[in-house]
Motif scaffolding. Structure first.
Motif, short mmCIF file in Angstrom:
data_model
loop_
_atom_site.label_atom_id
_atom_site.label_comp_id
_atom_site.label_asym_id
_atom_site.label_seq_id
_atom_site.Cartn_x
_atom_site.Cartn_y
_atom_site.Cartn_z
N ARG A 36 0.85 -1.19 0.00
CA ARG A 36 0.00 0.00 0.00
C ARG A 36 0.89 1.25 0.00
O ARG A 36 1.85 1.34 0.74
N ASP A 58 -6.19 5.64 -11.19
CA ASP A 58 -5.14 4.70 -10.83
C ASP A 58 -5.50 3.35 -11.45
O ASP A 58 -6.40 2.67 -10.97
N GLY A 61 -5.05 0.13 -8.98
CA GLY A 61 -5.46 0.87 -7.79
C GLY A 61 -5.22 0.21 -6.45
O GLY A 61 -5.19 0.90 -5.43
N GLY A 62 -5.11 -1.12 -6.38
CA GLY A 62 -4.92 -1.79 -5.10
C GLY A 62 -5.99 -1.39 -4.11
O GLY A 62 -7.18 -1.27 -4.46
N VAL A 65 -5.64 3.78 -2.36
CA VAL A 65 -5.08 4.99 -1.75
C VAL A 65 -5.17 6.18 -2.72
O VAL A 65 -5.64 7.26 -2.35
N LEU A 82 -7.85 -5.42 -11.16
CA LEU A 82 -8.38 -6.74 -11.55
C LEU A 82 -8.85 -7.53 -10.35
O LEU A 82 -9.64 -8.45 -10.48
N ASP A 279 -8.68 -4.88 -17.21
CA ASP A 279 -7.26 -5.16 -17.38
C ASP A 279 -6.57 -3.84 -17.74
O ASP A 279 -6.95 -3.20 -18.72
N PRO A 299 2.40 -0.16 -10.59
CA PRO A 299 2.10 -1.47 -11.16
C PRO A 299 2.77 -2.55 -10.32
O PRO A 299 3.65 -2.25 -9.52
N PRO A 300 2.36 -3.80 -10.51
CA PRO A 300 3.03 -4.88 -9.79
C PRO A 300 4.51 -4.92 -10.16
O PRO A 300 4.88 -4.58 -11.28
N ASN A 329 -4.74 -12.32 -17.34
CA ASN A 329 -4.33 -10.94 -17.63
C ASN A 329 -3.53 -10.30 -16.51
O ASN A 329 -3.05 -9.17 -16.66
N GLU A 330 -3.41 -10.97 -15.39
CA GLU A 330 -2.70 -10.36 -14.26
C GLU A 330 -1.26 -10.05 -14.68
O GLU A 330 -0.59 -10.88 -15.30
C1 LIG Z 1 1.50 -2.66 -6.38
S1 LIG Z 1 -0.23 -3.03 -6.28
C2 LIG Z 1 -0.96 -1.47 -6.06
C3 LIG Z 1 -1.07 -1.07 -4.60
C4 LIG Z 1 -1.76 0.26 -4.40
N1 LIG Z 1 -0.96 1.34 -4.90
C5 LIG Z 1 -2.12 0.55 -2.95
O1 LIG Z 1 -1.70 1.60 -2.43
O2 LIG Z 1 -2.82 -0.26 -2.35
C6 LIG Z 1 -0.58 -3.51 -7.91
C7 LIG Z 1 -2.04 -3.86 -8.19
O3 LIG Z 1 -2.17 -4.17 -9.58
C8 LIG Z 1 -3.24 -5.11 -9.72
N2 LIG Z 1 -3.13 -5.73 -11.06
C9 LIG Z 1 -2.30 -6.71 -11.50
N3 LIG Z 1 -2.49 -6.94 -12.81
C10 LIG Z 1 -3.45 -6.08 -13.23
C11 LIG Z 1 -4.06 -5.81 -14.47
N4 LIG Z 1 -3.74 -6.48 -15.57
N5 LIG Z 1 -5.01 -4.85 -14.53
C12 LIG Z 1 -5.37 -4.16 -13.42
N6 LIG Z 1 -4.82 -4.37 -12.21
C13 LIG Z 1 -3.87 -5.31 -12.11
C14 LIG Z 1 -3.05 -6.04 -8.54
O4 LIG Z 1 -4.25 -6.70 -8.22
C15 LIG Z 1 -2.59 -5.06 -7.44
O5 LIG Z 1 -3.66 -4.66 -6.63
#
Ligand SMILES: C[S@@+](CC[C@H](N)C(=O)[O-])C[C@H]1O[C@@H](n2cnc3c(N)ncnc32)[C@H](O)[C@@H]1O
Length: 522
Positions: A36, A58, A61-62, A65, A82, A279, A299-300, A329-330
């Motif tokens: 986060r 975002d 968005g996770g 935040v 996702l 996605d 992003p991840p 798509n993750e």
């Molecule tokens: C690093 S985290 C973000 C955390 C966020 N900034 C917070 O403060 O909680 C990355 C997020 O990207 C999402 N994610 C992964 N692949 C995705 C995709 N293809 N499209 C949208 N979201 C994706 C994950 O589920 C995860 O919540």
């Protein structure tokens, strides 16, 4: 004639923003989520690069935040993720439908009347009595868990007592007629599930209840050898109090904002807090091209966290479906599907392109990133600049690390923080950059320059690493740079730097004065 006002002149943030992670109850302590972002950092970026009434997105968005802070600052916020768990957290926290805290307190009192005694008696009940209670409860299907999990099946994640307590609470909350209050209680239930499970680890040297699931600390379903069984009712009550504090902040901000606003804009989550589960790589479409005023996202980071696998505990019990397409798509490396680096890199690039497509011209875009593999930075930088955006700032955000969570070895190679890259999208001429020829010993050369030019005599690994990436990028040689962790440490040591294990910084070695030598010739 006045020139059209342009946002190109916004002075970029070039300094680290103080990380006041614990300042806001709406994020800190409400519910765990992975990586986060600190709300104080996000707010500073939102305030600098966007204006009231703007649309802020975002795409990764996770827990929300970015979108929550943008919404509270009077922006039209789009939260996209996702992962249904992420969107559930963001929506439940941002929700402004409660007129006050009173309906939530009343709903909690109804749950207490129906469940408190049962939960308290479960704590001391015999195993047979717990098994009897369990037999009459609606339990989630006992599905198989991700391959990396210590537990094979869903129910194995809980002790029978925990399973029964969570089921009793969930059944009662599902019956709650007041929808916004039910959503907030469900959030408290979900935060309770993060504590009442066999992957819970108490934080060293603190009260047993202070700690979290291994799922959100080491990113694995690691079942503790001797699970800590926290008190059932008190754990739920504690989570409820945290959610109450979070909702108090939201409702007070809403009331204050709405009292002082006279142009018709209302802090109303139904109007200005949009949640999408697209996605990120194909977001241009669901989000109109050139419709967004600012994007702040992280992003991840490759293979660290398989979000959907790790969120199974919540998504499954909360009944949020996760389709095959979402899994495919993750944007990660690995996970149960064994997604490849190529998948990660090409999807990451596609998501950066999508961001720049939906961003209006003359606007800004910030990406938070961290990884030892500098090719991923290159993917972001190349894609963004290839789409005509210009890198205007790159800032190191250091982070407090829970060092006890890391293995004893190689602490010097833990990247404790991240880099925030901020781009400006102008009116749009495309710049194709020619890569220079591969340069031998790039790492050596860059380190020499950085250490020579930087007056600091102590630096964190994260800071040095970010400097390397940027220096290589500025020379247009990022694609030739590789930073093997061992080489990083070796090269620093060879240049007279030593890692201070206590303070987690690299320090320049200054030889102590040799007292055996006369200071001057007699
Ligand atoms: C690093 S985290 C973000 C955390 C966020 N900034 C917070 O403060 O909680 C990355 C997020 O990207 C999402 N994610 C992964 N692949 C995705 C995709 N293809 N499209 C949208 N979201 C994706 C994950 O589920 C995860 O919540």
């Amino acid at each position: 004639m006045h020139a059209m006002p342009t946002r190109a002149d916004i002075p970029p943030i070039n300094e680290t923003i103080a990380d006041e992670r614990q300042k806001w109850a709406r994020h800190y302590g409400a519910h765990p989520y992975f990586t986060r972002r600190s709300a104080s950092v996000v707010r500073a970026y939102l305030e600098r690069y966007s204006q009231e009434g703007d649309t802020v997105l975002d795409p990764f968005g996770g827990s929300g935040v970015t979108a929550i802070e943008a919404f509270l600052l009077g922006r039209h916020a789009i939260q996209n993720d996702l992962n249904p768990l992420a969107n559930f957290l963001a929506r439940a926290i941002a929700d402004t439908r409660l007129p006050s805290l009173r309906p939530l307190q009343a709903a909690f009192a109804r749950v207490a009347a129906a469940c408190e005694d049962t939960l308290r008696s479960l704590e001391t009940a015999s195993d047979t009595a717990v098994a009897d209670t369990l037999a009459g409860l609606p339990l989630p299907e006992n599905i198989a868990l991700p391959r990396t999990s210590d537990a094979a099946r869903f129910h194995d994640l809980f002790t029978p007592r925990q399973l029964a307590a969570l089921a009793v609470l969930k059944r009662q909350i599902d019956r709650e007629p007041d929808e916004p209050a039910r959503l907030a209680l469900l959030l408290a239930w979900s935060a309770t599930a993060a504590k009442l499970n066999r992957t819970f680890i108490s934080a060293q040297g603190r009260a047993a209840s202070r700690g979290g699931a291994s799922i959100s600390s080491i990113y694995r379903y690691k079942v503790a050898k001797a699970p800590v069984e926290l008190p059932l009712w008190e754990t739920f009550r504690g989570r409820h109090l945290n959610i109450l504090a979070a909702k108090r902040e939201i409702l007070e901000t809403r009331d204050h904002f709405n009292r002082n606003r006279h142009d018709g804009w209302r802090l109303d989550s139904d109007q200005h807090f949009i949640v999408m589960a697209e996605d990120a790589a194909t977001l241009a479409g669901p989000v109109r091209p050139e419709s967004v005023d600012y994007i702040f996202t992280d992003p991840p980071y490759g293979a660290f966290i398989a979000y959907l696998d790790l969120s199974t505990l919540w998504n499954h019990w909360l009944g949020f479906p996760v389709g095959a397409a979402s899994r495919a798509n993750e944007i990660i490396v690995g996970g149960d599907l064994g997604l490849s680096e190529e998948h990660y890199r090409s999807r990451l690039a596609a998501s950066i392109r999508a961001c720049l497509e939906v961003l209006k011209p003359d606007r800004w875009f910030s990406v938070v990133f961290q990884h030892w593999d500098v090719r991923y930075f290159e993917t972001i930088l190349r894609t963004a600049t290839g789409c005509g955006a210009e890198l205007r700032a790159a800032v190191t955000q250091e982070r407090e690390v829970i060092w006890s969570m890391h293995k004893k070895k190689n602490r010097e190679s833990v990247l404790a923080g991240e880099m925030i890259l901020t781009f400006y999208k102008g009116a749009g001429e495309r710049r194709d950059r020619e890569m220079r020829e591969a340069q031998p010993c790039l790492l050596h050369e860059l380190l020499d320059t950085i250490l020579r030019d930087d007056p600091a005599d102590e630096m964190t690994s994260q800071y040095l690493f970010n400097r390397l990436v940027l220096a290589a990028w500025q020379r247009q040689s990022l694609s030739q740079l590789s930073v093997p962790r061992e080489a990083f440490s070796r090269e620093l040591q060879a240049r007279g730097w030593a890692y201070d294990e206590r303070r987690h910084v690299w320090r320049k070695h200054t030889p102590a004065a040799d007292t055996s030598m006369p200071l001057w010739e007699a």
